[in-house]
Design a protein around this motif. Structure first.
Motif, PDB file in Angstrom:
ATOM      1  N   ARG A  90       1.019  -1.198  -0.093  1.00  0.00           N
ATOM      2  CA  ARG A  90      -0.433   0.164   0.101  1.00  0.00           C
ATOM      3  C   ARG A  90       1.011   1.208  -0.030  1.00  0.00           C
ATOM      4  N   GLN A  91       2.010   0.965  -0.538  1.00  0.00           N
ATOM      5  CA  GLN A  91       2.975   2.375  -0.297  1.00  0.00           C
ATOM      6  C   GLN A  91       2.885   2.937  -2.346  1.00  0.00           C
ATOM      7  N   ILE A  92       2.963   3.776  -1.669  1.00  0.00           N
ATOM      8  CA  ILE A  92       2.721   4.411  -3.393  1.00  0.00           C
ATOM      9  C   ILE A  92       4.983   5.397  -3.448  1.00  0.00           C
ATOM     10  N   VAL A  93       5.127   4.389  -4.531  1.00  0.00           N
ATOM     11  CA  VAL A  93       6.955   4.334  -4.088  1.00  0.00           C
ATOM     12  C   VAL A  93       7.195   5.211  -4.839  1.00  0.00           C
ATOM     13  N   ILE A  94       8.553   5.905  -5.373  1.00  0.00           N
ATOM     14  CA  ILE A  94       9.099   6.448  -6.692  1.00  0.00           C
ATOM     15  C   ILE A  94       9.246   5.551  -7.805  1.00  0.00           C
ATOM     16  N   GLY A  95       9.964   4.320  -8.153  1.00  0.00           N
ATOM     17  CA  GLY A  95      10.072   3.691  -8.981  1.00  0.00           C
ATOM     18  C   GLY A  95      11.212   3.975  -9.449  1.00  0.00           C
ATOM     19  N   VAL A  96      12.142   2.799 -10.262  1.00  0.00           N
ATOM     20  CA  VAL A  96      13.399   3.178 -10.879  1.00  0.00           C
ATOM     21  C   VAL A  96      13.487   4.264 -11.906  1.00  0.00           C
ATOM     22  N   ASP A  97      12.411   4.100 -13.008  1.00  0.00           N
ATOM     23  CA  ASP A  97      12.233   5.496 -13.800  1.00  0.00           C
ATOM     24  C   ASP A  97      11.098   5.101 -14.032  1.00  0.00           C
ATOM     25  N   ASP A  98      10.954   5.840 -15.306  1.00  0.00           N
ATOM     26  CA  ASP A  98       9.287   6.847 -15.960  1.00  0.00           C
ATOM     27  C   ASP A  98       8.763   5.555 -16.528  1.00  0.00           C
ATOM     28  N   ILE A 100       7.362   2.894 -15.020  1.00  0.00           N
ATOM     29  CA  ILE A 100       6.916   1.702 -14.300  1.00  0.00           C
ATOM     30  C   ILE A 100       5.538   2.342 -13.952  1.00  0.00           C
ATOM     31  N   PRO A 101       4.546   1.726 -13.972  1.00  0.00           N
ATOM     32  CA  PRO A 101       3.096   2.680 -14.547  1.00  0.00           C
ATOM     33  C   PRO A 101       2.799   2.261 -12.341  1.00  0.00           C
ATOM     34  N   ASP A 102       1.994   3.247 -11.999  1.00  0.00           N
ATOM     35  CA  ASP A 102       2.052   4.049 -10.250  1.00  0.00           C
ATOM     36  C   ASP A 102       3.135   4.443  -9.680  1.00  0.00           C
ATOM     37  N   THR A 103       3.142   4.597  -9.979  1.00  0.00           N
ATOM     38  CA  THR A 103       5.010   5.281  -9.133  1.00  0.00           C
ATOM     39  C   THR A 103       4.667   6.803  -9.699  1.00  0.00           C
ATOM     40  N   MET A 104       5.877   7.033  -8.947  1.00  0.00           N
ATOM     41  CA  MET A 104       5.661   8.496  -9.083  1.00  0.00           C
ATOM     42  C   MET A 104       6.607   9.386  -9.472  1.00  0.00           C
ATOM     43  N   ARG A 105       8.168   8.473 -10.355  1.00  0.00           N
ATOM     44  CA  ARG A 105       7.985   9.161 -11.648  1.00  0.00           C
ATOM     45  C   ARG A 105       7.705   8.712 -12.645  1.00  0.00           C
ATOM     46  N   TRP A 106       6.457   7.807 -12.827  1.00  0.00           N
ATOM     47  CA  TRP A 106       5.915   7.513 -13.957  1.00  0.00           C
ATOM     48  C   TRP A 106       4.650   8.766 -14.234  1.00  0.00           C
ATOM     49  N   PHE A 107       4.142   8.760 -12.948  1.00  0.00           N
ATOM     50  CA  PHE A 107       3.277   9.906 -12.809  1.00  0.00           C
ATOM     51  C   PHE A 107       3.373  11.136 -13.308  1.00  0.00           C
ATOM     52  N   ARG A 108       4.778  11.547 -12.260  1.00  0.00           N
ATOM     53  CA  ARG A 108       5.138  12.988 -13.009  1.00  0.00           C
ATOM     54  C   ARG A 108       6.049  12.805 -14.246  1.00  0.00           C
ATOM     55  N   SER A 109       6.298  11.627 -15.063  1.00  0.00           N
ATOM     56  CA  SER A 109       6.147  12.231 -16.292  1.00  0.00           C
ATOM     57  C   SER A 109       5.283  12.324 -17.545  1.00  0.00           C
ATOM     58  N   LEU A 110       3.857  11.651 -16.749  1.00  0.00           N
ATOM     59  CA  LEU A 110       2.583  12.188 -17.581  1.00  0.00           C
ATOM     60  C   LEU A 110       2.676  13.434 -17.346  1.00  0.00           C
ATOM     61  N   PHE A 111       2.159  13.928 -16.394  1.00  0.00           N
ATOM     62  CA  PHE A 111       1.970  14.634 -15.062  1.00  0.00           C
ATOM     63  C   PHE A 111       2.787  16.457 -16.384  1.00  0.00           C
TER      64      PHE A 111
END
Ligand SMILES: [Zn+2]
Length: 350
Positions: A90-98, A100-111
């Motif tokens: 149940r964590q929102i993790v940062i993710g290794v790169d953009d 990987i879905p549902d990670t912070m880096r992924w979200f930021r790259s789209l946003f």
């Protein structure tokens, strides 16, 4: 659904949001503090519609009918980006790169990607935002500091106090609390009297110290209070268990201990919630919201002249300091020091 749909239940909130929208004073980022996931989900989409509608009504609300409104309603709007915890932890993790879905880096790259729609408003919604771990929160902070053009971000959470203060301070708070808590325990209600004492004094070290002392004393005695409360019921159980065999007696004793610690946790939660909720309501009163419209008018003086003497600046400071206090007390820290810093901070703004 338009924002006006929530008017009956949250009249001041809706009014404040719509008039801010009309005046062009709406924030880029919102923190929606809620205790009902479905309600928060509906509300955040309605707010998104009000922010992005291409044909808004004169009062600032969305039209509910344009393409953007319809697409937001069906969650198919191409400029809507959402993030929510999905892993077992149940964590929102940062993710290794953009990628990987549902990670912070992924979200930021789209946003932060260039909008595909000319003039469109971007909406980012992070559900269960308290599930962002520290690394994700720090990464997300960059979005708050340098948001993409024409964008808004909504953080939805039931536990805003686990978010970094730097995140909370950059968001406009929206209190979407449905379940009014009643503070029935007399000892816990004592906190309200202390809060009032602190609110109505003027720059006195002695008052701040007395208030801190009184809070510490309630906090220190919580375990004793919890035991007394639990024992009202347990005295009878022990009385009836006189003739039980030792193993059965032992089991009862274990249950007794568990009942006391459950009661203790309940009282502690209630005390902390009262500190925060009292200061949030004091702030509402200081902004001119009528006494009978707040959640717990019973915790405030009846005299309206006394109420109108609340200093909005101090009430705001108390609200922020109480958020900090709750967050500090989540860690295992020096409780006495935390209460002292809270009272001194409210009194002298440090
Ligand atoms: Zn519309």
């Amino acid at each position: 659904m338009q924002l006006r749909h929530f008017q009956n239940e949250f009249p001041y909130l809706v009014k404040a949001l719509l008039s801010a929208k009309k005046a062009g004073r709406l924030s880029h980022s919102f923190l929606i503090h809620n205790d009902d996931g479905k309600l928060a989900d509906d509300f955040s989409i309605s707010l998104a519609q009000a922010l992005a509608c291409t044909n808004p009504l004169p009062d600032g609300d969305s039209c509910g009918n344009c393409v953007v409104c319809k697409q937001l309603e069906h969650r198919t709007y191409s400029e809507l980006f959402t993030l929510a915890p999905v892993s077992k932890s149940r964590q929102i993790v940062i993710g290794v790169d953009d990628t990987i879905p549902d990670t912070m880096r992924w979200f930021r790259s789209l946003f932060h990607m260039k909008s595909s729609m000319a003039g469109g408003i971007k909406i980012g919604i992070i559900y269960d935002a308290d599930c962002m771990n520290d690394e994700s929160q720090n990464c997300f902070l960059k979005t708050l500091e340098e948001p993409p053009p024409s964008s808004h971000v909504l953080l939805v959470t039931a536990n805003p106090f686990t978010l970094l203060p730097t995140i909370r301070s950059r968001c406009q708070s929206i209190l979407l609390l449905r379940n009014k808590t009643s503070y029935e325990d007399e000892k816990i209600r004592g906190i309200a009297g202390i809060m009032w004492e602190l609110m109505s004094s003027s720059n006195k070290i002695s008052t701040a110290e007395e208030c801190a002392f009184a809070m510490i004393s309630i906090s220190d005695n919580l375990e004793k209070f919890a035991e007394e409360k639990a024992d009202v019921k347990w005295d009878r159980i022990f009385e009836d268990s006189k003739y039980l065999e030792p193993p059965a007696k032992k089991r009862l004793e274990k249950q007794h201990e568990a009942a006391i610690s459950a009661e203790y946790l309940k009282m502690r939660d209630s005390m902390l919630s009262l500190i925060h909720s009292w200061s949030a309501q004091a702030y509402m009163l200081s902004c001119g919201i009528p006494r009978d419209s707040i959640a717990n008018p019973e915790l405030f003086p009846r005299d309206l002249n006394v109420i109108s003497s609340i200093d909005p600046e101090k009430a705001y400071r108390m609200m922020r300091k109480s958020e900090d206090l709750l967050q500090i007390l989540n860690w295992n820290v020096d409780t006495d020091l935390a209460f002292r810093e809270f009272c001194m901070g409210v009194e002298f703004g440090k």
